[in-house]
Design a protein around this motif. Structure first.
Motif, PDB file in Angstrom:
ATOM      1  N   VAL A   1     -10.390  -4.754  -4.174  1.00 34.99           N
ATOM      2  CA  VAL A   1      -9.714  -3.362  -4.147  1.00 34.99           C
ATOM      3  C   VAL A   1      -9.514  -2.949  -2.775  1.00 34.99           C
ATOM      4  CG1 VAL A   1      -9.356  -1.364  -5.247  1.00 34.99           C
ATOM      5  CG2 VAL A   1     -10.080  -3.211  -6.330  1.00 34.99           C
TER       6      VAL A   1
ATOM      7  N   ARG B   1      -3.723  -0.655  -9.913  1.00 36.78           N
ATOM      8  CA  ARG B   1      -2.413  -0.606  -8.914  1.00 36.78           C
ATOM      9  C   ARG B   1      -1.738   0.911  -9.280  1.00 36.78           C
ATOM     10  NH1 ARG B   1      -1.870  -6.659  -9.745  1.00 36.78           N
ATOM     11  NH2 ARG B   1      -2.345  -7.477  -7.712  1.00 36.78           N
ATOM     12  N   GLU B   2      -1.760   1.295 -10.319  1.00 37.59           N
ATOM     13  CA  GLU B   2      -1.176   2.601 -10.665  1.00 37.59           C
ATOM     14  C   GLU B   2      -1.675   3.679  -9.867  1.00 37.59           C
ATOM     15  OE1 GLU B   2      -1.162   3.009 -14.928  1.00 37.59           O
ATOM     16  OE2 GLU B   2       0.330   1.444 -15.284  1.00 37.59           O
TER      17      GLU B   2
ATOM     18  N   GLN C   1      -4.283  -1.523  -3.298  1.00 30.33           N
ATOM     19  CA  GLN C   1      -4.164  -2.780  -3.438  1.00 30.33           C
ATOM     20  C   GLN C   1      -4.785  -3.651  -4.092  1.00 30.33           C
ATOM     21  OE1 GLN C   1      -1.605  -4.616  -1.878  1.00 30.33           O
ATOM     22  NE2 GLN C   1      -2.934  -6.555  -2.542  1.00 30.33           N
ATOM     23  N   VAL C   2      -4.645  -4.470  -4.830  1.00 35.33           N
ATOM     24  CA  VAL C   2      -5.776  -5.323  -5.670  1.00 35.33           C
ATOM     25  C   VAL C   2      -5.373  -6.613  -5.517  1.00 35.33           C
ATOM     26  CG1 VAL C   2      -6.493  -5.535  -7.988  1.00 35.33           C
ATOM     27  CG2 VAL C   2      -5.717  -3.417  -7.371  1.00 35.33           C
ATOM     28  N   ASP C   3      -6.255  -7.401  -5.266  1.00 33.45           N
ATOM     29  CA  ASP C   3      -6.086  -8.853  -4.900  1.00 33.45           C
ATOM     30  C   ASP C   3      -7.561  -9.571  -5.821  1.00 33.45           C
ATOM     31  OD1 ASP C   3      -5.368 -11.238  -4.008  1.00 33.45           O
ATOM     32  OD2 ASP C   3      -6.531 -11.062  -2.040  1.00 33.45           O
TER      33      ASP C   3
ATOM     34  N   GLU D   1       1.589  -9.060  -5.784  1.00 33.11           N
ATOM     35  CA  GLU D   1       2.412  -7.861  -5.352  1.00 33.11           C
ATOM     36  C   GLU D   1       1.201  -6.817  -5.026  1.00 33.11           C
ATOM     37  OE1 GLU D   1       5.929  -8.319  -8.878  1.00 33.11           O
ATOM     38  OE2 GLU D   1       4.407  -6.728  -8.857  1.00 33.11           O
ATOM     39  N   GLY D   2       1.764  -5.970  -4.166  1.00 31.51           N
ATOM     40  CA  GLY D   2       1.155  -4.817  -3.763  1.00 31.51           C
ATOM     41  C   GLY D   2       1.234  -3.774  -4.522  1.00 31.51           C
ATOM     42  N   ALA D   3       0.411  -2.729  -4.255  1.00 37.41           N
ATOM     43  CA  ALA D   3       0.689  -1.297  -4.870  1.00 37.41           C
ATOM     44  C   ALA D   3       2.084  -0.726  -4.697  1.00 37.41           C
ATOM     45  CB  ALA D   3      -0.363  -0.286  -4.452  1.00 37.41           C
ATOM     46  N   LYS D   4       2.639  -0.290  -5.672  1.00 39.44           N
ATOM     47  CA  LYS D   4       4.020   0.281  -5.590  1.00 39.44           C
ATOM     48  C   LYS D   4       3.978   1.823  -5.366  1.00 39.44           C
ATOM     49  CE  LYS D   4       5.617  -3.514  -7.261  1.00 39.44           C
ATOM     50  NZ  LYS D   4       6.582  -4.296  -6.296  1.00 39.44           N
TER      51      LYS D   4
END
Length: 367
Positions: A279, A339-340, A344-346, A364-367
């Motif tokens: 994270v 993510r919400e 950034q979560v991998d 996908e990265g954080a929106k």
């Protein structure tokens, strides 16, 4: 001196000040060839502090010396402030004169200072102005002004042997600014200095970048230098750039090698039915108790395997490796929650091994 310009006000999406295109440098010796640069494309934008990082032998020093044509590229082009320097690097006298004139607008700071021991500090700063044919009175005025700028106004009559390493490097920086350059190149300028002096020199480079609107290209093998001063960075390996971009964007890029080097976190799953997640926290998200909120919201036990927190570009940034109970399929909702929150979560490890066809959620990265 150039007019005062706030670096943070410059358009980071503007046209590049330094561009290399398919830059190649091959050294030939005794029938052998060594490729130091292998098709390097580099784009440094106006007002940036741009760091090129890599291990010894990666090609960093060759790259920066090719930018001001101290090394002639085997092929490819180098453009600085809209001028193609490689087109000026011919054998004719007129081409040599034009190249020298172009170089006068590119300052260079060296690792080992390269000061003339028999000259005073002021005379060392005046040296490039002598070469440019500036009159003696104007040379002196300019040199004293530059020494004040780098905090050495009281050392004008001293000799290099009387200075500390940090003071010598400040003289080198003042000398590099003598021609009112648009671009400042730094070749491992802090690697011979102790940590405290390194911090002061990096702060000076940042101040000059902001006050004078300088574009700074520096090479280093120290990740702390990138973390402390750089807006953008590139990772070199075996003569190639393998990753590049704005530091803030790299930190939010899944699988980024530079992000992992800047904020190394480790740890492996404690058992087969666990999912390990990396994270990345930036900005306001770095101060929120997101992990504890996740634990309370979904009533799950979370293990922190590793964490790193620091300040990058004046903003707090952190990376954390956590372990979630259950396999990936059981953690889609908790990962979505993270993510919400703007993180950034991998997914670093999945209990039943790497996925052959990861879902978009993993990429996908954080929106």
């Amino acid at each position: 001196m150039p007019g005062g310009t706030n670096r943070r006000a410059l358009n980071s999406d503007g046209n590049p000040v330094i561009t290399t295109t398919d830059l190649t440098k091959v050294y030939r010796s005794r029938g052998r060839e060594v490729t130091a640069l292998d098709g390097v494309d580099l784009h440094v934008r106006e007002g940036e502090v741009y760091g090129v990082v890599g291990q010894s032998g990666a090609g960093k020093s060759t790259l920066i010396r090719c930018v001001n044509l101290l090394e002639r590229p085997t092929s490819g082009t180098v453009t600085v402030a809209g001028q193609d320097l490689t087109a000026l690097a011919g054998r004719r006298q007129s081409a040599g004169s034009a190249l020298r004139q172009a170089r006068s607008r590119i300052g260079m700071v060296f690792q080992h200072f390269n000061l003339v021991s028999s000259r005073t500090v002021r005379d060392n700063v005046e040296l490039p102005l002598e070469i440019l044919g500036v009159s003696g009175k104007e040379r002196t005025r300019k040199a004293l002004e530059l020494l004040e700028l780098v905090g050495l106004g009281d050392k004008a009559r001293a000799y290099p042997a009387q200075l500390s390493g940090g003071q010598k490097q400040r003289v080198g920086i003042a000398r590099a600014l003598a021609g009112d350059p648009k671009v400042l190149l730094s070749d491992e300028a802090t690697s011979a200095l102790d940590p405290e002096t390194t911090r002061s020199i990096l702060q000076l480079l940042r101040d000059l970048n902001e006050q004078l609107g300088l574009t700074v290209l520096l090479i280093t093998h120290e990740m702390d230098v990138v973390k402390t001063i750089c807006d953008s960075a590139a990772l070199m390996r075996d003569g190639r750039i393998v990753e590049s971009g704005k530091v803030s964007e790299l930190l939010a890029t899944p699988g980024s090698e530079l992000a992992q080097e800047l904020f190394p976190v480790g740890g492996v799953a404690s058992s087969e039915d666990r999912t390990v997640v990396d994270v990345t926290f930036q900005g306001e998200a770095a101060t929120k108790p997101v992990i504890s909120q996740l634990s309370r919201t979904y009533n799950i036990d979370i293990s922190i395997l590793g964490a790193a927190m620091d300040t990058v570009g004046g903003h707090q940034v952190g990376r954390m490796r956590i372990e979630l109970p259950g396999r990936f399929e059981e953690n889609v909702v908790p990962i979505g929650f993270l993510r919400e929150q703007g993180l950034q979560v991998d997914v670093a490890a999945i209990a039943d091994g790497p996925r052959a066809n990861p879902t978009p959620l993993l990429k996908e990265g954080a929106k």
